[in-house]
Design a protein around this motif. Structure first.
Motif, PDB file in Angstrom:
ATOM      1  N   ALA A   1      72.299  13.926  23.092  1.00 43.36           N
ATOM      2  CA  ALA A   1      70.918  14.430  24.002  1.00 43.36           C
ATOM      3  C   ALA A   1      70.707  15.390  24.570  1.00 43.36           C
ATOM      4  O   ALA A   1      69.853  16.086  23.545  1.00 43.36           O
ATOM      5  CB  ALA A   1      70.538  13.724  24.849  1.00 43.36           C
ATOM      6  N   SER A   2      71.691  16.233  24.372  1.00 44.68           N
ATOM      7  CA  SER A   2      71.633  18.685  24.046  1.00 44.68           C
ATOM      8  C   SER A   2      71.530  18.741  23.064  1.00 44.68           C
ATOM      9  O   SER A   2      70.655  19.806  23.321  1.00 44.68           O
ATOM     10  CB  SER A   2      72.567  18.746  25.293  1.00 44.68           C
ATOM     11  OG  SER A   2      72.847  17.847  26.579  1.00 44.68           O
ATOM     12  N   TYR A   3      71.952  18.491  22.340  1.00 46.25           N
ATOM     13  CA  TYR A   3      71.848  18.573  20.820  1.00 46.25           C
ATOM     14  C   TYR A   3      70.757  18.768  20.536  1.00 46.25           C
ATOM     15  O   TYR A   3      70.260  19.752  20.094  1.00 46.25           O
ATOM     16  CB  TYR A   3      73.144  17.784  20.054  1.00 46.25           C
ATOM     17  CG  TYR A   3      73.381  17.996  18.972  1.00 46.25           C
ATOM     18  CD1 TYR A   3      72.982  19.399  18.215  1.00 46.25           C
ATOM     19  CD2 TYR A   3      72.877  17.361  17.468  1.00 46.25           C
ATOM     20  CE1 TYR A   3      72.990  19.819  16.591  1.00 46.25           C
ATOM     21  CE2 TYR A   3      72.453  17.670  16.310  1.00 46.25           C
ATOM     22  CZ  TYR A   3      72.779  18.618  15.899  1.00 46.25           C
ATOM     23  OH  TYR A   3      72.721  18.810  14.400  1.00 46.25           O
ATOM     24  N   HIS A   4      70.451  17.004  20.331  1.00 44.82           N
ATOM     25  CA  HIS A   4      68.714  17.077  19.991  1.00 44.82           C
ATOM     26  C   HIS A   4      67.675  17.635  20.591  1.00 44.82           C
ATOM     27  O   HIS A   4      66.847  18.210  20.177  1.00 44.82           O
ATOM     28  CB  HIS A   4      68.206  15.557  19.853  1.00 44.82           C
ATOM     29  CG  HIS A   4      69.488  14.589  19.009  1.00 44.82           C
ATOM     30  ND1 HIS A   4      69.116  15.059  17.428  1.00 44.82           N
ATOM     31  CD2 HIS A   4      70.190  13.981  19.107  1.00 44.82           C
ATOM     32  CE1 HIS A   4      69.891  14.364  17.029  1.00 44.82           C
ATOM     33  NE2 HIS A   4      70.850  13.689  17.492  1.00 44.82           N
ATOM     34  N   ARG A   5      68.036  17.972  22.164  1.00 42.90           N
ATOM     35  CA  ARG A   5      66.824  18.990  22.774  1.00 42.90           C
ATOM     36  C   ARG A   5      66.739  20.281  22.044  1.00 42.90           C
ATOM     37  O   ARG A   5      66.006  20.583  22.201  1.00 42.90           O
ATOM     38  CB  ARG A   5      66.967  18.581  24.234  1.00 42.90           C
ATOM     39  CG  ARG A   5      67.188  17.435  24.984  1.00 42.90           C
ATOM     40  CD  ARG A   5      66.642  17.351  26.491  1.00 42.90           C
ATOM     41  NE  ARG A   5      67.677  17.963  27.312  1.00 42.90           N
ATOM     42  CZ  ARG A   5      69.083  17.431  27.729  1.00 42.90           C
ATOM     43  NH1 ARG A   5      69.039  16.077  27.322  1.00 42.90           N
ATOM     44  NH2 ARG A   5      69.735  18.273  27.291  1.00 42.90           N
ATOM     45  N   GLY A   6      67.876  20.736  22.348  1.00 48.09           N
ATOM     46  CA  GLY A   6      68.571  22.055  21.067  1.00 48.09           C
ATOM     47  C   GLY A   6      67.266  22.083  20.319  1.00 48.09           C
ATOM     48  O   GLY A   6      66.926  23.369  19.211  1.00 48.09           O
ATOM     49  N   GLN A   7      67.687  21.164  19.023  1.00 46.10           N
ATOM     50  CA  GLN A   7      67.073  21.327  18.071  1.00 46.10           C
ATOM     51  C   GLN A   7      65.485  21.215  17.607  1.00 46.10           C
ATOM     52  O   GLN A   7      64.730  21.976  17.129  1.00 46.10           O
ATOM     53  CB  GLN A   7      67.867  19.723  17.171  1.00 46.10           C
ATOM     54  CG  GLN A   7      68.724  20.027  16.493  1.00 46.10           C
ATOM     55  CD  GLN A   7      68.949  18.475  15.809  1.00 46.10           C
ATOM     56  OE1 GLN A   7      69.141  17.693  16.430  1.00 46.10           O
ATOM     57  NE2 GLN A   7      69.760  18.835  14.468  1.00 46.10           N
TER      58      GLN A   7
ATOM     59  N   ALA B   1      55.602  27.824  19.319  1.00 38.04           N
ATOM     60  CA  ALA B   1      55.175  27.261  20.386  1.00 38.04           C
ATOM     61  C   ALA B   1      56.251  27.801  21.414  1.00 38.04           C
ATOM     62  O   ALA B   1      57.597  28.348  20.548  1.00 38.04           O
ATOM     63  CB  ALA B   1      54.718  25.737  20.317  1.00 38.04           C
ATOM     64  N   LEU B   2      55.521  27.942  22.531  1.00 40.49           N
ATOM     65  CA  LEU B   2      56.666  27.648  23.411  1.00 40.49           C
ATOM     66  C   LEU B   2      57.324  26.456  24.409  1.00 40.49           C
ATOM     67  O   LEU B   2      56.357  25.724  24.874  1.00 40.49           O
ATOM     68  CB  LEU B   2      56.180  28.608  24.569  1.00 40.49           C
ATOM     69  CG  LEU B   2      56.757  29.112  25.937  1.00 40.49           C
ATOM     70  CD1 LEU B   2      58.138  29.957  25.307  1.00 40.49           C
ATOM     71  CD2 LEU B   2      56.358  29.223  27.209  1.00 40.49           C
ATOM     72  N   PRO B   3      58.519  25.621  23.691  1.00 41.68           N
ATOM     73  CA  PRO B   3      59.063  24.548  24.325  1.00 41.68           C
ATOM     74  C   PRO B   3      59.000  24.428  26.122  1.00 41.68           C
ATOM     75  O   PRO B   3      59.300  25.904  26.427  1.00 41.68           O
ATOM     76  CB  PRO B   3      60.252  24.594  23.872  1.00 41.68           C
ATOM     77  CG  PRO B   3      60.698  25.977  23.289  1.00 41.68           C
ATOM     78  CD  PRO B   3      59.827  26.669  23.276  1.00 41.68           C
ATOM     79  N   THR B   4      58.992  23.271  26.817  1.00 41.78           N
ATOM     80  CA  THR B   4      59.270  22.890  27.527  1.00 41.78           C
ATOM     81  C   THR B   4      60.476  23.440  28.563  1.00 41.78           C
ATOM     82  O   THR B   4      61.033  23.052  27.109  1.00 41.78           O
ATOM     83  CB  THR B   4      58.619  21.955  28.079  1.00 41.78           C
ATOM     84  OG1 THR B   4      58.708  20.795  27.514  1.00 41.78           O
ATOM     85  CG2 THR B   4      56.784  21.558  28.762  1.00 41.78           C
ATOM     86  N   GLY B   5      60.143  23.589  29.917  1.00 42.22           N
ATOM     87  CA  GLY B   5      62.471  22.875  29.939  1.00 42.22           C
ATOM     88  C   GLY B   5      62.790  21.879  29.282  1.00 42.22           C
ATOM     89  O   GLY B   5      62.373  21.078  29.798  1.00 42.22           O
ATOM     90  N   THR B   6      64.424  21.686  29.401  1.00 42.00           N
ATOM     91  CA  THR B   6      64.788  20.340  28.818  1.00 42.00           C
ATOM     92  C   THR B   6      65.591  20.377  30.055  1.00 42.00           C
ATOM     93  O   THR B   6      66.344  19.088  29.595  1.00 42.00           O
ATOM     94  CB  THR B   6      65.530  20.456  28.014  1.00 42.00           C
ATOM     95  OG1 THR B   6      66.387  20.836  27.243  1.00 42.00           O
ATOM     96  CG2 THR B   6      64.079  20.322  26.638  1.00 42.00           C
ATOM     97  N   ASP B   7      66.164  20.800  31.416  1.00 40.00           N
ATOM     98  CA  ASP B   7      67.185  20.475  31.836  1.00 40.00           C
ATOM     99  C   ASP B   7      66.889  20.089  32.793  1.00 40.00           C
ATOM    100  O   ASP B   7      65.796  19.571  33.126  1.00 40.00           O
ATOM    101  CB  ASP B   7      67.522  21.932  32.478  1.00 40.00           C
ATOM    102  CG  ASP B   7      68.527  22.316  33.626  1.00 40.00           C
ATOM    103  OD1 ASP B   7      69.395  22.163  33.054  1.00 40.00           O
ATOM    104  OD2 ASP B   7      68.472  21.570  34.645  1.00 40.00           O
ATOM    105  N   LEU B   8      67.433  18.907  33.308  1.00 43.04           N
ATOM    106  CA  LEU B   8      67.599  18.260  34.069  1.00 43.04           C
ATOM    107  C   LEU B   8      67.130  18.086  35.192  1.00 43.04           C
ATOM    108  O   LEU B   8      66.480  17.773  35.876  1.00 43.04           O
ATOM    109  CB  LEU B   8      69.163  16.883  34.238  1.00 43.04           C
ATOM    110  CG  LEU B   8      69.214  16.016  35.004  1.00 43.04           C
ATOM    111  CD1 LEU B   8      67.626  14.669  34.604  1.00 43.04           C
ATOM    112  CD2 LEU B   8      70.774  15.180  35.110  1.00 43.04           C
ATOM    113  N   LEU B   9      67.821  19.343  35.916  1.00 44.80           N
ATOM    114  CA  LEU B   9      67.334  19.636  37.166  1.00 44.80           C
ATOM    115  C   LEU B   9      65.966  20.112  37.182  1.00 44.80           C
ATOM    116  O   LEU B   9      65.132  19.621  38.797  1.00 44.80           O
ATOM    117  CB  LEU B   9      68.177  20.588  37.700  1.00 44.80           C
ATOM    118  CG  LEU B   9      70.347  20.826  38.062  1.00 44.80           C
ATOM    119  CD1 LEU B   9      70.766  21.514  38.958  1.00 44.80           C
ATOM    120  CD2 LEU B   9      69.697  19.279  39.208  1.00 44.80           C
ATOM    121  N   SER B  10      65.625  20.531  36.528  1.00 37.37           N
ATOM    122  CA  SER B  10      64.210  20.840  36.380  1.00 37.37           C
ATOM    123  C   SER B  10      63.486  19.955  36.015  1.00 37.37           C
ATOM    124  O   SER B  10      62.325  19.704  37.034  1.00 37.37           O
ATOM    125  CB  SER B  10      63.245  21.467  34.955  1.00 37.37           C
ATOM    126  OG  SER B  10      64.549  23.003  34.415  1.00 37.37           O
TER     127      SER B  10
END
Length: 71
Positions: free
Chosen positions: A29-35, A45-54
């Motif tokens: 899942a981390s790999y795809h969020r990075g993609q 575009a500016l991507p939003t944060g994808t960190d679980l804690l955020s």
């Protein structure tokens, strides 16, 4: 450490440990969020944060805000 039955993409039936499978899911899942973040940046575009804690922080803030609004 409990083994579970899996079928690989090559249709090979085998077993692997449940913990290893769970780690793979999180890593994949981390790999795809990075993609997705990279593709958005390539489009300017500016991507939003994808960190679980955020996500958890924002979710708890939204829930608190919603709860305060209903009082």
């Amino acid at each position: 450490s409990r083994p579970i039955a899996i079928v690989t993409r090559s249709k090979i039936e085998t077993e692997q440990r449940l913990g290893d499978t769970m780690r793979h899911v999180v890593n994949h899942a981390s790999y795809h969020r990075g993609q997705v973040a990279t593709m958005l940046r390539q489009l300017g575009a500016l991507p939003t944060g994808t960190d679980l804690l955020s996500y958890l922080y924002e979710s708890s803030r939204a829930a608190a805000s919603s709860s305060a609004a209903t009082r």
